[in-house]
Design an enzyme around this catalytic site. Structure first.
Site, PDB file in Angstrom:
ATOM      1  N   CYS A   1      22.393  40.622  53.289  1.00  0.00           N
ATOM      2  CA  CYS A   1      21.808  40.528  51.943  1.00  0.00           C
ATOM      3  C   CYS A   1      21.004  39.252  51.722  1.00  0.00           C
ATOM      4  CB  CYS A   1      22.909  40.647  50.898  1.00  0.00           C
ATOM      5  SG  CYS A   1      23.917  42.111  51.123  1.00  0.00           S
TER       6      CYS A   1
ATOM      7  N   HIS B   1      24.696  36.735  44.201  1.00  0.00           N
ATOM      8  CA  HIS B   1      24.619  37.994  44.936  1.00  0.00           C
ATOM      9  C   HIS B   1      25.817  38.819  44.469  1.00  0.00           C
ATOM     10  CE1 HIS B   1      24.598  41.055  47.896  1.00  0.00           C
ATOM     11  NE2 HIS B   1      25.713  40.638  48.459  1.00  0.00           N
TER      12      HIS B   1
ATOM     13  N   GLU C   1      17.705  44.646  55.305  1.00  0.00           N
ATOM     14  CA  GLU C   1      18.642  44.942  56.375  1.00  0.00           C
ATOM     15  C   GLU C   1      18.693  46.451  56.617  1.00  0.00           C
ATOM     16  OE1 GLU C   1      22.875  45.028  55.529  1.00  0.00           O
ATOM     17  OE2 GLU C   1      22.490  43.883  53.714  1.00  0.00           O
TER      18      GLU C   1
HETATM   19  N1  ACO Z   1      42.640  50.210  37.586  1.00  0.00           N
HETATM   20  C1  ACO Z   1      42.163  48.941  37.541  1.00  0.00           C
HETATM   21  N2  ACO Z   1      42.025  48.173  38.645  1.00  0.00           N
HETATM   22  C2  ACO Z   1      42.390  48.711  39.834  1.00  0.00           C
HETATM   23  C3  ACO Z   1      42.900  50.019  39.951  1.00  0.00           C
HETATM   24  C4  ACO Z   1      43.028  50.795  38.756  1.00  0.00           C
HETATM   25  N3  ACO Z   1      43.470  52.027  38.780  1.00  0.00           N
HETATM   26  N4  ACO Z   1      43.149  50.257  41.264  1.00  0.00           N
HETATM   27  C5  ACO Z   1      42.803  49.147  41.949  1.00  0.00           C
HETATM   28  N5  ACO Z   1      42.347  48.201  41.080  1.00  0.00           N
HETATM   29  C6  ACO Z   1      41.832  46.888  41.389  1.00  0.00           C
HETATM   30  C7  ACO Z   1      42.593  46.108  42.429  1.00  0.00           C
HETATM   31  O1  ACO Z   1      43.688  45.430  41.866  1.00  0.00           O
HETATM   32  C8  ACO Z   1      41.512  45.177  42.959  1.00  0.00           C
HETATM   33  O2  ACO Z   1      41.278  44.139  42.062  1.00  0.00           O
HETATM   34  P1  ACO Z   1      41.710  42.637  42.403  1.00  0.00           P
HETATM   35  O3  ACO Z   1      41.119  42.293  43.720  1.00  0.00           O
HETATM   36  O4  ACO Z   1      41.142  41.837  41.296  1.00  0.00           O
HETATM   37  O5  ACO Z   1      43.192  42.699  42.417  1.00  0.00           O
HETATM   38  C9  ACO Z   1      40.238  46.037  42.899  1.00  0.00           C
HETATM   39  O6  ACO Z   1      40.545  47.100  41.998  1.00  0.00           O
HETATM   40  C10 ACO Z   1      39.867  46.644  44.233  1.00  0.00           C
HETATM   41  O7  ACO Z   1      40.997  47.288  44.735  1.00  0.00           O
HETATM   42  P2  ACO Z   1      41.387  47.082  46.273  1.00  0.00           P
HETATM   43  O8  ACO Z   1      42.614  47.867  46.550  1.00  0.00           O
HETATM   44  O9  ACO Z   1      41.360  45.619  46.616  1.00  0.00           O
HETATM   45  O10 ACO Z   1      40.124  47.817  46.911  1.00  0.00           O
HETATM   46  P3  ACO Z   1      39.874  48.213  48.398  1.00  0.00           P
HETATM   47  O11 ACO Z   1      40.488  47.229  49.310  1.00  0.00           O
HETATM   48  O12 ACO Z   1      40.207  49.638  48.537  1.00  0.00           O
HETATM   49  O13 ACO Z   1      38.246  48.027  48.457  1.00  0.00           O
HETATM   50  C11 ACO Z   1      36.529  46.378  48.826  1.00  0.00           C
HETATM   51  C12 ACO Z   1      37.545  46.936  47.851  1.00  0.00           C
HETATM   52  C13 ACO Z   1      37.215  45.639  49.961  1.00  0.00           C
HETATM   53  C14 ACO Z   1      35.633  45.412  48.062  1.00  0.00           C
HETATM   54  C15 ACO Z   1      35.656  47.534  49.399  1.00  0.00           C
HETATM   55  O14 ACO Z   1      35.031  48.221  48.352  1.00  0.00           O
HETATM   56  C16 ACO Z   1      34.616  47.076  50.394  1.00  0.00           C
HETATM   57  O15 ACO Z   1      34.908  46.877  51.574  1.00  0.00           O
HETATM   58  N6  ACO Z   1      33.308  46.901  49.958  1.00  0.00           N
HETATM   59  C17 ACO Z   1      32.234  46.475  50.829  1.00  0.00           C
HETATM   60  C18 ACO Z   1      32.337  45.029  51.239  1.00  0.00           C
HETATM   61  C19 ACO Z   1      31.823  44.057  50.198  1.00  0.00           C
HETATM   62  O16 ACO Z   1      31.148  44.436  49.261  1.00  0.00           O
HETATM   63  N7  ACO Z   1      32.110  42.749  50.408  1.00  0.00           N
HETATM   64  C20 ACO Z   1      31.644  41.704  49.550  1.00  0.00           C
HETATM   65  C21 ACO Z   1      30.811  40.625  50.227  1.00  0.00           C
HETATM   66  S1  ACO Z   1      29.782  41.208  51.523  1.00  0.00           S
HETATM   67  C22 ACO Z   1      28.512  42.193  50.887  1.00  0.00           C
HETATM   68  O17 ACO Z   1      27.805  41.820  50.033  1.00  0.00           O
HETATM   69  C23 ACO Z   1      28.337  43.537  51.441  1.00  0.00           C
END
Ligand code: ACO
Length: 460
Positions: free
Chosen positions: A118, A250, A84
């Site tokens: 992916c 994945h 991609e």
């Molecule tokens: N210590 C421990 N854990 C923490 C801390 C900390 N200090 N701060 C946050 N966390 C945890 C949260 O509780 C959460 O865990 P949980 O979901 O089990 O509760 C995790 O860390 C992530 O925190 P969020 O606030 O949910 O993170 P955010 O929303 O800022 O970003 C996300 C996460 C959405 C995955 C982002 O990185 C993203 O958009 N990534 C790209 C998209 C992606 O990979 N999607 C997956 C499928 S598609 C693909 O393959 C591309």
């Protein structure tokens, strides 16, 4: 008659020579300590400077596979690329790879590129297998290649980047055989992650929706896989996760995979008969009336199944996350880096004759679940796995780069994406021996590549 035991005869993995530490990145980004490492489950993130692009990654991984396994270019009859990371809207990466076959005179190689986030690598692999099982097959090998550079704009998604490439030699009498009749696919239209801005490498991401899409595609594929399994093996006493010795996913980030194993157990729980449920899942009666659709972000379901079935994750999946936690999301190669991790993280005798489940997901969306049977011939399997002895030493030979430098290198990529003419400024000496790199882009956007010196026998 179909040819026998079609599957993966050889596998080669490539990851960047440089990485950024996720603990240091948390500090640099001003994220709370533990968010990337514990919250997302990531340790390090591999990245590429402007010296590497998808063409160079594919040139390197294909050359290495052919060299390591002493495969002659004439022995390849089909070459498929899943990616991609688009550097040209018309010219395929496959056509660039044909340079590697020019000296041999072999131009009779079918296949081009496949794109859907992916999932492209799985499509390339399925196309390769299908070719060998079809009337078009001429007896030669197929090569399925997947490669991507996963980069995100600054913000929440950036720590879920990565990069890498995998090449898989597909043929008959393979040590890893694709189980016939057990492919379950789910495809639908969704705007969870997509790349509408053709001038940028960065995707538009709805993070929460992408997780929901991933988990719901897993539900659908797994339930369909179970049905197909029951049909193929009508005398099976158990239909469920017990049928898999290992389960690969994945991996956008490792924590999602931990949740996915719990989700698969939750599916088994919901599909269990009432009597069996009481015996197999004591203490979970409060979830008897739960539904899949209402529980994607249900903390009670998620936490309970993750905790109570942590042993399932430990036994079937944890070992496959080595490269995902050390390198990050490779996009198309991600799930196949899980396969390599499983192979290098187990003694071969632990995997001989076992069944490996695979879940491949690409946003937008396309997903499949299927299974691989490991040969029962321990000698053949040992030889196959021995070829991966370079993986761990190479992983440990990478160079750590400070987040400031990583961020600057990302800005260089961002500014010069699609620039022409262009001479990259990224370090050549930082690359592993035998790596193809971008030498220059001329004023007509034509890209030329060179290769760093190889060591001794040209294989690393
Ligand atoms: N210590 C421990 N854990 C923490 C801390 C900390 N200090 N701060 C946050 N966390 C945890 C949260 O509780 C959460 O865990 P949980 O979901 O089990 O509760 C995790 O860390 C992530 O925190 P969020 O606030 O949910 O993170 P955010 O929303 O800022 O970003 C996300 C996460 C959405 C995955 C982002 O990185 C993203 O958009 N990534 C790209 C998209 C992606 O990979 N999607 C997956 C499928 S598609 C693909 O393959 C591309």
């Amino acid at each position: 008659m179909w040819p026998e035991n079609v599957g993966i005869r050889a596998i080669e993995v490539l990851f960047p020579s440089q990485y950024v530490d996720q603990t240091e990145l948390e500090q640099f980004d001003g994220a709370s300590a533990g968010k990337y490492t514990i919250g997302l489950g990531q340790t390090k993130m591999g990245f590429c400077s402007d010296r590497e692009d998808v063409n160079s990654l594919c040139l390197t991984v294909v050359t290495r596979l052919l060299e390591r396994h002493q495969i002659k270019p004439q022995e390849i009859g089909r070459l498929e690329v899943g990616t991609e990371t688009i550097v040209d809207k018309s010219k395929s990466v496959k056509s660039v790879l044909m340079q590697l076959f020019a000296d041999s005179g072999n131009t009779d190689i079918e296949g081009i590129d496949t794109t859907n986030a992916c999932y492209g690598g799985t499509a390339a692999l399925f196309n390769s297998i299908n070719w060998i099982e079809s009337s078009s097959w001429d007896g030669r090998y197929a090569l399925a290649v997947c490669a991507d550079i996963a980069v995100y704009a600054k913000g929440a998604a950036r720590p879920t980047g990565g990069a890498g490439a995998i090449a898989m030699l597909v043929g008959t009498n393979a040590p890893l055989v694709f189980e016939r009749g057990l492919r379950a696919t789910h495809m639908e239209h969704a705007y969870d992650f997509y790349k509408p801005d053709l001038s940028s490498e960065y995707p538009v991401v709805d993070g929460k929706l992408s997780i929901q899409c991933y988990l719901s595609a897993l539900d659908t594929c797994y339930q369909l896989y179970r049905k197909k399994f029951a049909k193929k093996y009508p005398n099976a006493t158990e239909v469920g996760l017990d049928n898999f010795d290992a389960l690969l996913f994945h991996t956008p980030f490792c924590k999602l995979v931990q949740k996915s194993v719990a989700r698969a157990v939750f599916n088994d729980f919901l599909l269990c008969s009432a009597e069996k449920r009481a015996l197999k899942y004591p203490g979970l009666e409060r979830f008897n009336d739960a539904t899949l659709a209402s529980t994607y972000f249900d903390r009670d379901v998620e936490k309970t199944f993750m905790t109570q079935f942590a042993h399932v994750f430990e036994a079937k999946t944890r070992k496959s996350l080595l490269l995902a936690t050390e390198v990050g999301n490779m996009y198309t190669p991600s799930v196949y880096s899980g396969l390599v991790s499983l192979l290098v993280n187990n003694a071969p005798e632990q995997l001989v004759g076992k069944r490996i489940g695979v879940f491949s997901y690409g946003s937008g969306l396309a997903a499949s679940m299927y299974s691989i049977l490991v040969t029962k011939d321990d000698k053949v399997f040992q030889q196959f796995v021995a070829k991966l002895d370079y993986v761990l030493p190479l992983l440990n030979a990478r160079e750590k780069v400070a987040p400031e430098v990583f961020s600057q290198l990302m800005e260089v990529r961002e500014k010069n994406n699609h620039a022409a003419p262009y001479t990259p400024s990224g370090s050549v000496s930082a690359l592993f021996p035998g790596t193809y790199y971008l030498k220059e882009v001329d004023d007509k956007h034509r890209r030329t590549y060179e290769r760093t010196l190889t060591i001794t026998n040209g294989v690393h």
